[in-house]
Design an enzyme around this catalytic site. Structure first.
Site, short mmCIF file in Angstrom:
data_model
loop_
_atom_site.label_atom_id
_atom_site.label_comp_id
_atom_site.label_asym_id
_atom_site.label_seq_id
_atom_site.Cartn_x
_atom_site.Cartn_y
_atom_site.Cartn_z
N ASN A 1 -10.20 1.56 0.92
CA ASN A 1 -10.35 3.00 1.18
C ASN A 1 -11.33 3.46 0.09
OD1 ASN A 1 -8.24 3.23 2.99
ND2 ASN A 1 -6.67 2.88 1.58
N HIS B 1 -7.34 -4.42 0.84
CA HIS B 1 -6.09 -4.58 1.54
C HIS B 1 -6.19 -5.81 2.48
CE1 HIS B 1 -4.11 -0.98 0.10
NE2 HIS B 1 -5.34 -0.33 0.19
N HIS C 1 -10.51 -2.39 -4.43
CA HIS C 1 -9.66 -3.24 -3.75
C HIS C 1 -9.81 -3.54 -2.26
CE1 HIS C 1 -7.46 0.37 -4.00
NE2 HIS C 1 -6.83 0.22 -3.01
N GLU D 1 -6.02 5.56 -3.47
CA GLU D 1 -5.23 6.14 -4.62
C GLU D 1 -5.27 5.49 -5.91
OE1 GLU D 1 -1.02 5.26 -3.21
OE2 GLU D 1 -1.39 6.59 -1.53
N VAL D 2 -5.75 4.07 -5.84
CA VAL D 2 -5.93 3.61 -7.19
C VAL D 2 -7.51 3.34 -7.44
CG1 VAL D 2 -5.57 1.28 -8.48
CG2 VAL D 2 -3.82 2.31 -7.15
P1 AMP Z 1 -5.47 2.44 -1.99
O1 AMP Z 1 -4.61 3.80 -1.42
O2 AMP Z 1 -6.12 1.72 -1.08
O3 AMP Z 1 -5.77 2.86 -3.27
O4 AMP Z 1 -4.24 1.37 -2.13
C1 AMP Z 1 -3.42 1.18 -3.36
C2 AMP Z 1 -2.45 0.37 -3.10
O5 AMP Z 1 -1.79 -0.05 -4.45
C3 AMP Z 1 -1.30 0.91 -2.51
O6 AMP Z 1 -0.83 0.05 -1.25
C4 AMP Z 1 -0.02 0.62 -3.35
O7 AMP Z 1 1.43 0.40 -2.61
C5 AMP Z 1 -0.57 -0.40 -4.37
N1 AMP Z 1 -0.07 -0.48 -5.72
C6 AMP Z 1 0.17 0.58 -6.49
N2 AMP Z 1 0.69 0.03 -7.68
C7 AMP Z 1 0.86 -1.43 -7.66
C8 AMP Z 1 1.40 -2.47 -8.18
N3 AMP Z 1 1.77 -2.20 -9.62
N4 AMP Z 1 1.21 -3.63 -7.91
C9 AMP Z 1 0.87 -3.69 -6.76
N5 AMP Z 1 0.39 -2.81 -5.82
C10 AMP Z 1 0.41 -1.70 -6.26
#
Ligand code: AMP
Length: 121
Positions: free
Chosen positions: A94, A109, A107, A102-103
């Site tokens: 994403n 998935h 990364h 979100e992060v």
């Molecule tokens: P995105 O929306 O592509 O940024 O995905 C971020 C992903 O990080 C989401 O699927 C969350 O569930 C995952 N996530 C957030 N915090 C953690 C964590 N501490 N350990 C593992 N996964 C996480």
């Protein structure tokens, strides 16, 4: 946009927050997603400070890019989800607000373990 050193994956990389590690080398870290959306839901991240796919692709070294893609293959083999060892998988990244990121640490998935379904829902 500058890289936020306090994002959750940066904290995982620094060892400040635990993760369920699948694979690690000098360039990448792979671990299970904390809120799995499929039976198998892994993540793989570069160790360098990159915000998203475009930041990574434009700034990372050829070696870093190579290691990330090789890393996906290593993880897929470890999880036995390649077409040879299992039934396949989906990789997804994403990017930004419209992409649903979100992060803000780049990364991929890795979804597997069941039929993943349509490309976009
Ligand atoms: P995105 O929306 O592509 O940024 O995905 C971020 C992903 O990080 C989401 O699927 C969350 O569930 C995952 N996530 C957030 N915090 C953690 C964590 N501490 N350990 C593992 N996964 C996480």
């Amino acid at each position: 946009m500058t890289y936020d050193k306090n994002n959750i994956f940066a904290k995982i990389l620094r060892g400040e927050i635990p993760c369920k590690k699948i694979y690690e080398n000098d360039y990448v870290l792979s671990f299970y997603d904390i809120k799995p959306k499929k039976k198998i839901h892994a993540l793989i991240i570069p160790k360098g400070e990159y915000i998203d796919f475009d930041d990574f692709t434009s700034k990372a070294s050829t070696n870093e890019i190579n290691e990330l893609f090789k890393g996906i293959n290593v993880v897929a083999q470890r999880l036995k989800i390649t077409n040879n060892l299992g039934n396949g998988y989906r990789i997804l990244t994403n990017i930004g607000k419209d992409g649903g990121q979100e992060v803000p640490h780049f990364h991929f998935h890795i979804f597997a373990g069941e039929i993943i379904g349509k490309m976009v829902v």
